[in-house]
Scaffold this motif. Structure first.
Motif, PDB file in Angstrom:
ATOM      1  N   HIS A  47      -5.934   0.813   8.263  1.00 30.81           N
ATOM      2  CA  HIS A  47      -4.705   0.955   9.063  1.00 30.81           C
ATOM      3  C   HIS A  47      -4.852   1.680  10.386  1.00 30.81           C
ATOM      4  O   HIS A  47      -3.871   2.147  10.936  1.00 30.81           O
ATOM      5  CB  HIS A  47      -3.635   1.698   8.227  1.00 30.81           C
ATOM      6  CG  HIS A  47      -3.084   0.908   7.098  1.00 30.81           C
ATOM      7  ND1 HIS A  47      -2.420   1.487   6.041  1.00 30.81           N
ATOM      8  CD2 HIS A  47      -3.077  -0.431   6.884  1.00 30.81           C
ATOM      9  CE1 HIS A  47      -2.033   0.532   5.205  1.00 30.81           C
ATOM     10  NE2 HIS A  47      -2.434  -0.631   5.681  1.00 30.81           N
ATOM     11  N   ASP A  67      -2.332   4.411  11.155  1.00 30.37           N
ATOM     12  CA  ASP A  67      -2.793   5.660  10.528  1.00 30.37           C
ATOM     13  C   ASP A  67      -3.656   6.420  11.538  1.00 30.37           C
ATOM     14  O   ASP A  67      -4.879   6.214  11.604  1.00 30.37           O
ATOM     15  CB  ASP A  67      -3.630   5.356   9.276  1.00 30.37           C
ATOM     16  CG  ASP A  67      -2.791   4.955   8.076  1.00 30.37           C
ATOM     17  OD1 ASP A  67      -1.549   4.934   8.188  1.00 30.37           O
ATOM     18  OD2 ASP A  67      -3.390   4.671   7.030  1.00 30.37           O
ATOM     19  N   ARG A  98      -2.359  -2.901  12.933  1.00 32.68           N
ATOM     20  CA  ARG A  98      -1.543  -3.215  11.754  1.00 32.68           C
ATOM     21  C   ARG A  98      -0.325  -4.067  12.131  1.00 32.68           C
ATOM     22  O   ARG A  98       0.305  -4.660  11.264  1.00 32.68           O
ATOM     23  CB  ARG A  98      -1.108  -1.895  11.106  1.00 32.68           C
ATOM     24  CG  ARG A  98      -0.597  -2.037   9.683  1.00 32.68           C
ATOM     25  CD  ARG A  98      -0.208  -0.672   9.139  1.00 32.68           C
ATOM     26  NE  ARG A  98       0.208  -0.712   7.762  1.00 32.68           N
ATOM     27  CZ  ARG A  98       0.692   0.331   7.106  1.00 32.68           C
ATOM     28  NH1 ARG A  98       0.778   1.503   7.721  1.00 32.68           N
ATOM     29  NH2 ARG A  98       1.070   0.230   5.844  1.00 32.68           N
ATOM     30  N   HIS A 148      -6.515   6.924   4.477  1.00 32.22           N
ATOM     31  CA  HIS A 148      -5.254   6.742   5.205  1.00 32.22           C
ATOM     32  C   HIS A 148      -4.740   8.071   5.764  1.00 32.22           C
ATOM     33  O   HIS A 148      -5.251   9.140   5.427  1.00 32.22           O
ATOM     34  CB  HIS A 148      -4.173   6.197   4.256  1.00 32.22           C
ATOM     35  CG  HIS A 148      -4.483   4.846   3.712  1.00 32.22           C
ATOM     36  ND1 HIS A 148      -3.882   3.707   4.161  1.00 32.22           N
ATOM     37  CD2 HIS A 148      -5.360   4.452   2.745  1.00 32.22           C
ATOM     38  CE1 HIS A 148      -4.357   2.658   3.498  1.00 32.22           C
ATOM     39  NE2 HIS A 148      -5.255   3.091   2.636  1.00 32.22           N
ATOM     40  N   GLU A 255      -4.750   9.920   1.143  1.00 33.93           N
ATOM     41  CA  GLU A 255      -3.776   9.999   2.241  1.00 33.93           C
ATOM     42  C   GLU A 255      -3.864  11.412   2.800  1.00 33.93           C
ATOM     43  O   GLU A 255      -3.525  12.385   2.127  1.00 33.93           O
ATOM     44  CB  GLU A 255      -2.366   9.739   1.697  1.00 33.93           C
ATOM     45  CG  GLU A 255      -2.080   8.298   1.354  1.00 33.93           C
ATOM     46  CD  GLU A 255      -1.615   7.490   2.577  1.00 33.93           C
ATOM     47  OE1 GLU A 255      -1.427   8.100   3.663  1.00 33.93           O
ATOM     48  OE2 GLU A 255      -1.446   6.270   2.437  1.00 33.93           O
TER      49      GLU A 255
HETATM   50 ZN   LIG Z   1      -2.308   3.632   5.582  1.00 33.57          ZN
END
Ligand SMILES: [Zn+2]
Length: 291
Positions: A47, A67, A98, A148, A255
């Protein structure tokens, strides 16, 4: 210095990768790159694509947020692993925005039916499959990390194993009894000497090992997931390439909050702590030495 080498080094510096970084393999679309490695670790970044093209229409369905700093963090993690173990992980990066493709969704949503976007999507997943095959050709098992960025209020790494918040709030006995088969670390749960609750939120879970090195994380022994806490539990990448459905690499989605990724210093600190954590994680649960 020969011109070719000078150009190669300039290219690497521009990309933010380490000086030892080999030439990546590039998909036919030109938007996906794969840096092969030697460790039983695969890192992907779906991303953080900065590039665009008029040949693919903007997606009209689903999230299109970038991201920020996720690819730079992926390369920092690569550098930290090389520094610690003398070997590199495999790294796969989608460089296309993205807005045009989301490789961490099923193809219908991720590519919106556009053939060129579908090609990018297929190249990304084929490279991760190649990386997994390369790992399993040399080692009995391995770990896949999908990297991410999140902007949630609590500045902690959200470790996703495809488990829902309600699963993570179950008592240990219930977590141990029935939940492992729904997770992206299903196969690992069958091999580790630890309980599933330990593997997910104990001292030697990814979150526990990160937290012990100054990277707050959830799930971990010290961090609860409250009903009001937003939390990313993982998506298509770790469904497709993790071990929930088959005995391939075990997988987690990481994340990372802004405070752990926004500057080169923060990325290096985060990556160094993760590399150290992975050494313990592998020896404890995979019974593999990364050194
Ligand atoms: Zn992501």
């Amino acid at each position: 210095m020969p011109l070719k080498l000078t150009l190669a080094l300039l290219g690497l510096a521009a990309m933010g990768a380490g000086a030892e970084t080999p030439e990546p393999r590039s998909g036919e679309s030109g938007f996906v790159r794969y840096w092969p490695g030697e460790l039983p670790v695969v890192i992907s970044v779906p991303h953080d694509g900065a590039r665009t093209t008029a040949e693919i229409p903007d997606r009209t369905n689903g999230v299109t947020v970038r991201d920020s700093h996720a690819a730079a963090l992926g390369f920092a993690l690569r550098d930290a692993l090389v520094a610690r173990f003398g070997k590199a992980p495999h790294v796969v990066v989608c460089e296309l925005s993205r807005k045009k493709v989301d490789c961490n969704r099923a193809i219908a949503e991720g590519a919106g039916g556009d053939p060129k976007a579908e090609k990018v999507w297929h190249e990304y997943h084929a490279f991760i499959d190649d990386a997994e095959r390369a790992v399993l050709a040399k080692a009995p098992n391995g770990l896949y990390l999908d990297v991410h960025s999140h902007g949630h209020p609590k500045k902690r790494i959200e470790v996703g194993y495809l488990l829902k918040p309600a699963d993570l709030r179950l008592p240990d006995e219930r977590l141990d009894a029935s939940v492992a088969t729904r997770s992206s670390i299903r196969w690992l749960s069958q091999r580790t000497p630890s309980t599933f609750a330990e593997l997910v939120r104990g001292e030697t879970s990814l979150g526990g090992l990160f937290a012990a090195r100054g990277l707050a994380a959830v799930p971990s022994p010290g961090e609860k997931l409250l009903a009001e806490d937003p939390y990313f539990n993982g998506a298509y990448d770790i469904e497709a390439h993790g071990s929930r459905e088959k005995s391939q690499l075990d997988a987690a989605q990481l994340e990372v909050p802004v405070t752990m990724r926004d500057t080169p210093e923060h990325r290096t600190a985060t990556a160094t702590a993760i590399a150290e954590a992975l050494e313990t994680y592998f020896s404890k649960h995979f019974q593999q030495k990364l050194r």
